[in-house]
Design a protein around this motif. Structure first.
Motif, mmCIF file in Angstrom:
data_model
loop_
_atom_site.group_PDB
_atom_site.id
_atom_site.type_symbol
_atom_site.label_atom_id
_atom_site.label_comp_id
_atom_site.label_asym_id
_atom_site.label_seq_id
_atom_site.Cartn_x
_atom_site.Cartn_y
_atom_site.Cartn_z
ATOM 1 N N UNK A 83 18.213 -38.441 -60.348
ATOM 2 C CA UNK A 83 18.112 -39.608 -59.570
ATOM 3 C C UNK A 83 17.626 -40.755 -60.245
ATOM 4 N N UNK A 84 18.083 -41.786 -60.367
ATOM 5 C CA UNK A 84 17.563 -42.990 -61.081
ATOM 6 C C UNK A 84 16.180 -43.254 -60.506
ATOM 7 N N UNK A 85 15.315 -43.719 -61.348
ATOM 8 C CA UNK A 85 13.928 -44.080 -60.956
ATOM 9 C C UNK A 85 13.888 -45.623 -60.159
ATOM 10 N N UNK A 86 13.082 -45.498 -59.199
ATOM 11 C CA UNK A 86 13.494 -46.601 -58.296
ATOM 12 C C UNK A 86 12.893 -48.031 -59.115
ATOM 13 N N UNK A 87 13.538 -49.250 -58.950
ATOM 14 C CA UNK A 87 13.303 -50.406 -59.519
ATOM 15 C C UNK A 87 11.969 -50.759 -59.157
ATOM 16 N N UNK A 88 11.149 -51.595 -60.110
ATOM 17 C CA UNK A 88 9.823 -52.028 -59.692
ATOM 18 C C UNK A 88 10.011 -53.616 -59.515
#
Length: 140
Positions: free
Chosen positions: A135-140
């Protein structure tokens, strides 16, 4: 055990083994579940039952008849439940996925269709299935 009872018990054991062996040999015919297999299974049961009836000792006869009846019932039970097809097994697995939370259903369905890996065995206590997803890392 009293020495005089041993020959009788030994004779009963041999008779029951002979009956059990003949029933066990007929079990694949019973398990087939086809209508044409019913006649040979019934004939084997009748033959084994007649052999029991020919026994002179009432306790031997009773035990023999009980064993023959139990073997017939077991064979009928096995024949009454045919093995499900691979398509039925997959359909059942997919239905079980419906009980999962919505976010887990897609992963469950992928695993039910064979994705991922499996280890262990039913005899060993369970089969562990694993599916690694990125899963892609969440955008900050």
């Amino acid at each position: 055990m009293h020495p005089s009872t041993y020959p009788t018990l030994h004779r009963v054991s041999r008779a029951c083994l002979a009956v059990a062996a003949s029933v066990a040999l007929a079990a694949p015919v019973w398990a087939a579940g086809a209508a044409t297999a019913k006649a040979p299974a019934d004939a084997a049961y009748q033959r084994d039952r007649a052999a029991c009836q020919a026994m002179t000792s009432a306790p031997e006869r009773t035990n023999c008849l009980r064993d023959v009846a139990a073997a017939r019932q077991q064979a009928q039970r096995k024949g009454a439940t045919p093995s499900p097809s691979p398509q039925e097994l997959e359909r059942n697995a997919l239905q079980r996925c419906q009980a999962q939370p919505p976010e887990q259903q897609v992963i469950c369905e992928r695993m039910a269709r064979g994705e991922g890996s499996a280890s262990g065995s039913v005899q060993g206590g369970g089969v562990i299935r694993e599916l690694v997803t990125q899963e892609p890392a969440p955008m900050r």
